[in-house]
Design a protein around this motif. Sequence first.
Motif, PDB file in Angstrom:
ATOM      1  N   LYS A  96      41.176  52.944  37.331  1.00  0.00           N
ATOM      2  CA  LYS A  96      40.511  52.989  36.036  1.00  0.00           C
ATOM      3  C   LYS A  96      39.676  51.733  35.810  1.00  0.00           C
ATOM      4  O   LYS A  96      38.546  51.793  35.298  1.00  0.00           O
ATOM      5  CB  LYS A  96      41.548  53.138  34.914  1.00  0.00           C
ATOM      6  CG  LYS A  96      42.313  54.444  34.949  1.00  0.00           C
ATOM      7  CD  LYS A  96      41.388  55.625  34.732  1.00  0.00           C
ATOM      8  CE  LYS A  96      42.160  56.934  34.743  1.00  0.00           C
ATOM      9  NZ  LYS A  96      41.267  58.107  34.592  1.00  0.00           N
ATOM     10  N   PHE A  97      40.225  50.574  36.181  1.00  0.00           N
ATOM     11  CA  PHE A  97      39.497  49.323  35.988  1.00  0.00           C
ATOM     12  C   PHE A  97      38.240  49.280  36.851  1.00  0.00           C
ATOM     13  O   PHE A  97      37.171  48.849  36.401  1.00  0.00           O
ATOM     14  CB  PHE A  97      40.417  48.147  36.323  1.00  0.00           C
ATOM     15  CG  PHE A  97      39.744  46.803  36.232  1.00  0.00           C
ATOM     16  CD1 PHE A  97      39.445  46.250  35.004  1.00  0.00           C
ATOM     17  CD2 PHE A  97      39.402  46.102  37.381  1.00  0.00           C
ATOM     18  CE1 PHE A  97      38.807  45.011  34.914  1.00  0.00           C
ATOM     19  CE2 PHE A  97      38.786  44.871  37.307  1.00  0.00           C
ATOM     20  CZ  PHE A  97      38.490  44.325  36.074  1.00  0.00           C
ATOM     21  N   ILE A  98      38.350  49.737  38.100  1.00  0.00           N
ATOM     22  CA  ILE A  98      37.191  49.726  38.996  1.00  0.00           C
ATOM     23  C   ILE A  98      36.125  50.694  38.496  1.00  0.00           C
ATOM     24  O   ILE A  98      34.920  50.402  38.587  1.00  0.00           O
ATOM     25  CB  ILE A  98      37.630  50.059  40.435  1.00  0.00           C
ATOM     26  CG1 ILE A  98      38.449  48.903  41.012  1.00  0.00           C
ATOM     27  CG2 ILE A  98      36.429  50.340  41.329  1.00  0.00           C
ATOM     28  CD1 ILE A  98      38.981  49.151  42.383  1.00  0.00           C
TER      29      ILE A  98
ATOM     30  N   CYS B  18      46.008  52.247  37.467  1.00  0.00           N
ATOM     31  CA  CYS B  18      45.335  51.297  36.568  1.00  0.00           C
ATOM     32  C   CYS B  18      44.162  50.619  37.276  1.00  0.00           C
ATOM     33  O   CYS B  18      43.097  50.413  36.673  1.00  0.00           O
ATOM     34  CB  CYS B  18      46.328  50.244  36.077  1.00  0.00           C
ATOM     35  SG  CYS B  18      47.666  50.883  35.035  1.00  0.00           S
ATOM     36  N   LEU B  19      44.362  50.274  38.563  1.00  0.00           N
ATOM     37  CA  LEU B  19      43.284  49.639  39.319  1.00  0.00           C
ATOM     38  C   LEU B  19      42.086  50.581  39.446  1.00  0.00           C
ATOM     39  O   LEU B  19      40.932  50.135  39.339  1.00  0.00           O
ATOM     40  CB  LEU B  19      43.793  49.232  40.701  1.00  0.00           C
ATOM     41  CG  LEU B  19      42.777  48.551  41.622  1.00  0.00           C
ATOM     42  CD1 LEU B  19      42.263  47.263  40.994  1.00  0.00           C
ATOM     43  CD2 LEU B  19      43.401  48.273  42.983  1.00  0.00           C
TER      44      LEU B  19
ATOM     45  N   PHE C 180      35.539  51.355  35.412  1.00  0.00           N
ATOM     46  CA  PHE C 180      34.912  50.656  34.290  1.00  0.00           C
ATOM     47  C   PHE C 180      33.929  49.606  34.788  1.00  0.00           C
ATOM     48  O   PHE C 180      32.796  49.503  34.289  1.00  0.00           O
ATOM     49  CB  PHE C 180      36.008  50.013  33.430  1.00  0.00           C
ATOM     50  CG  PHE C 180      35.478  49.106  32.355  1.00  0.00           C
ATOM     51  CD1 PHE C 180      34.948  49.635  31.191  1.00  0.00           C
ATOM     52  CD2 PHE C 180      35.518  47.731  32.511  1.00  0.00           C
ATOM     53  CE1 PHE C 180      34.463  48.790  30.196  1.00  0.00           C
ATOM     54  CE2 PHE C 180      35.040  46.886  31.527  1.00  0.00           C
ATOM     55  CZ  PHE C 180      34.506  47.422  30.362  1.00  0.00           C
ATOM     56  N   ILE C 181      34.342  48.823  35.786  1.00  0.00           N
ATOM     57  CA  ILE C 181      33.458  47.791  36.335  1.00  0.00           C
ATOM     58  C   ILE C 181      32.240  48.430  36.993  1.00  0.00           C
ATOM     59  O   ILE C 181      31.094  47.978  36.798  1.00  0.00           O
ATOM     60  CB  ILE C 181      34.228  46.918  37.342  1.00  0.00           C
ATOM     61  CG1 ILE C 181      35.300  46.088  36.626  1.00  0.00           C
ATOM     62  CG2 ILE C 181      33.273  45.997  38.101  1.00  0.00           C
ATOM     63  CD1 ILE C 181      34.748  45.081  35.647  1.00  0.00           C
TER      64      ILE C 181
ATOM     65  N   PHE D 280      30.574  42.121  33.607  1.00  0.00           N
ATOM     66  CA  PHE D 280      31.921  41.802  33.138  1.00  0.00           C
ATOM     67  C   PHE D 280      31.913  40.563  32.244  1.00  0.00           C
ATOM     68  O   PHE D 280      32.582  40.542  31.199  1.00  0.00           O
ATOM     69  CB  PHE D 280      32.837  41.584  34.342  1.00  0.00           C
ATOM     70  CG  PHE D 280      34.275  41.378  33.983  1.00  0.00           C
ATOM     71  CD1 PHE D 280      35.056  42.439  33.567  1.00  0.00           C
ATOM     72  CD2 PHE D 280      34.849  40.116  34.049  1.00  0.00           C
ATOM     73  CE1 PHE D 280      36.387  42.257  33.222  1.00  0.00           C
ATOM     74  CE2 PHE D 280      36.176  39.922  33.711  1.00  0.00           C
ATOM     75  CZ  PHE D 280      36.941  40.996  33.294  1.00  0.00           C
TER      76      PHE D 280
END
Length: 674
Positions: free
Chosen positions: A518-520, A515-516, A522-523, A546
């Motif tokens: 995927k989030f990174i 999950c981390l 996206f960022i 963000f």
Amino acid sequence: MGKLALSALVGEPGKYDPSFNGPIHKRSCTDIICCILFMAAIAGYMIVGILAWLYGDPRHVLYPRNSTGMFCGIGLNKGKPSVFYFDLLKCATATNVMAAALNGLQCPTTQVCVDQCPGDFWILSPGAYLPTAKAKDFFQQQYCVPSFNLSTTDLVCSLVGFPVTENAIYTTFSFLVSDVLSGFNLRQVGVRIFEDFASSWYWILIGLLIAMLLSLIFLLLLRFMAPVLVWLLIVGVLGVVAYGIWHCYWEYDNYKNSSTTISNLGFTTNFSAYLQVKETWLAFLIILCILEAILLLVLLFLRTRILIAIALIQESSKAVGHMMSTLLYPLVTFALLIVCIAYWGITALYPLTTYGPCSCLFLSLHHNVSMFLASPQSFNSSAYMSCPSAQCIFIKYNTEGLFQQNLFNLQIYNVLAFLWCVNFVIALGQCTLAGAFASYYWAFSKPSDIPTFPLSQAFIRSLRYHVGSLAFGALILTIVQFIRIVLEYLDHKFRAAQNPCARFIMCCLKCCFWCLEKFIKFINRNAYIMIAIYGKNFCVSAKNAFSLLMRNILRVVVLDKVTDLLLLFGKLLVVGGVGVLAFFFFSGRIQLPGNAFNSQTLNYYWVPIITVIVGAYLIAHGFFSVYNMCVDTLFLCFLEDLERNDGTVEKPYYMSKNLMKILNKKNKVPKGGK
């Protein structure tokens, strides 16, 4: 108006600086420290590659070795590419004294280089044990240890050089393997597949060209078809859910009078039994009704945002139409990734081949085992005439050198540098495309104000000013990916020894870091867009992106889902259409006039079909990834446009007239203007 078109691109959100000259002219290098670290890492990576090239020897993985550590297929063993094991069972059991002495480092059986392994089953006849028996009458020289000459050696002596003392299990094994491979010859299958490619490559390229044209036409037509396609897809989803509601009610009505209930059925692995219970269909009915109600409410309250998403999709199609070269940029990214992968593979392979062979002298049969390390070339069997079974057996590689002792650390560095380079290449592509599409949005009069060669300018701008920022984002992602690799390795290594609690913790860690990552991603993606627009460093760009997205979270969700649904439909259309066409063509169901292609010449008609389908998917994915980047870039520019500008002469909107109409916005006409 050209300067005015770029004057809104500076400062913190909500602020305006009329003196700003545009992102192209007023920029400076960002994240210089990370840029220096990245350059140092690349330099170190090159040094590791040079050392691996100097000390490595790829023959260790390209060619097998015999018992003396010599390569098969080259040098003295040229023409003998295969290795013949006297007794393969000893490789698995390794319970004798010699195996203990070798400590499991090498299969404890004699190995010789041969041109082809034996495929016939045979055993020694009783006459072979007579005193007058000659070795050349029973054995073949090619399967003997090279130091033994059958024409001058008695049979008893030759037992040392031929696998009679190793039981004759090897013959049975060779016979079985030959028998199995006779029904499925991998080499023959490979030759047939190659023949299929050779006879159909022209038509495969035509199929891939059709996929490219379909992808391009689909993207360009979205400016006209986007509203119709989006609403058709939305209505289609609602229709599918409505049909599900009707079907569940119909099944529930059929089992309404059934006496079987969930409580009576209990737990069973036969899941089809649950479909014969009315409570199951009632639960499905309730769930689908709730889902249908939610979708209708979302459609009712978010219809304006859906219209905005459609308008942005149309605008993205226009942007791609004005900058067609952006559709070819994935080829640049692909080429750079191939270079990274090839360099990583070579750098990973060569250090593994920097070891020099060591050998072990042992005395077998009627003598005790003795062992010492030596080179195969320095061994002289004439010094051991007292025992003809003295042999120099290759057992392991030399690990005493400085380079070899640090091999593990170098491989870790190789993996980290590889991940960093790959992520940097992807970041460079995203920032380049974002810069090109941002220049389209911030052109007040389109297309006259669009810069010349926007893609090339964006690429040069990214390399000149923002290597450090791109490397910074790539480094963060690399660290997370490396941690995931370590977790996967530990999970694989200790899976047998883990208790349920440890497995649960490991599973949670893997899920969290997934999950981390995927989030990174996206960022990073949105940070690169802000870097391309404003030229700020990575941290400031990530924070601003963000914050901007969180202030417009509903618009983000709607646009993301509408775009995903539309591009998924496009991929299915391209891949499915080309795949069906390839199936009918290569299977012979479609005949060309004049018999230009005969499908009967193909050995496996599914080979070109699969090739075309995979190629069509890769082409569609490449085209649509550019389009997706365009949508994301224009969306962030649109949000910035709304927050920075108010439609006045000093701060006009740069969005399309369609977007202004949806939002009830308009630009004030300057005095004296028309």
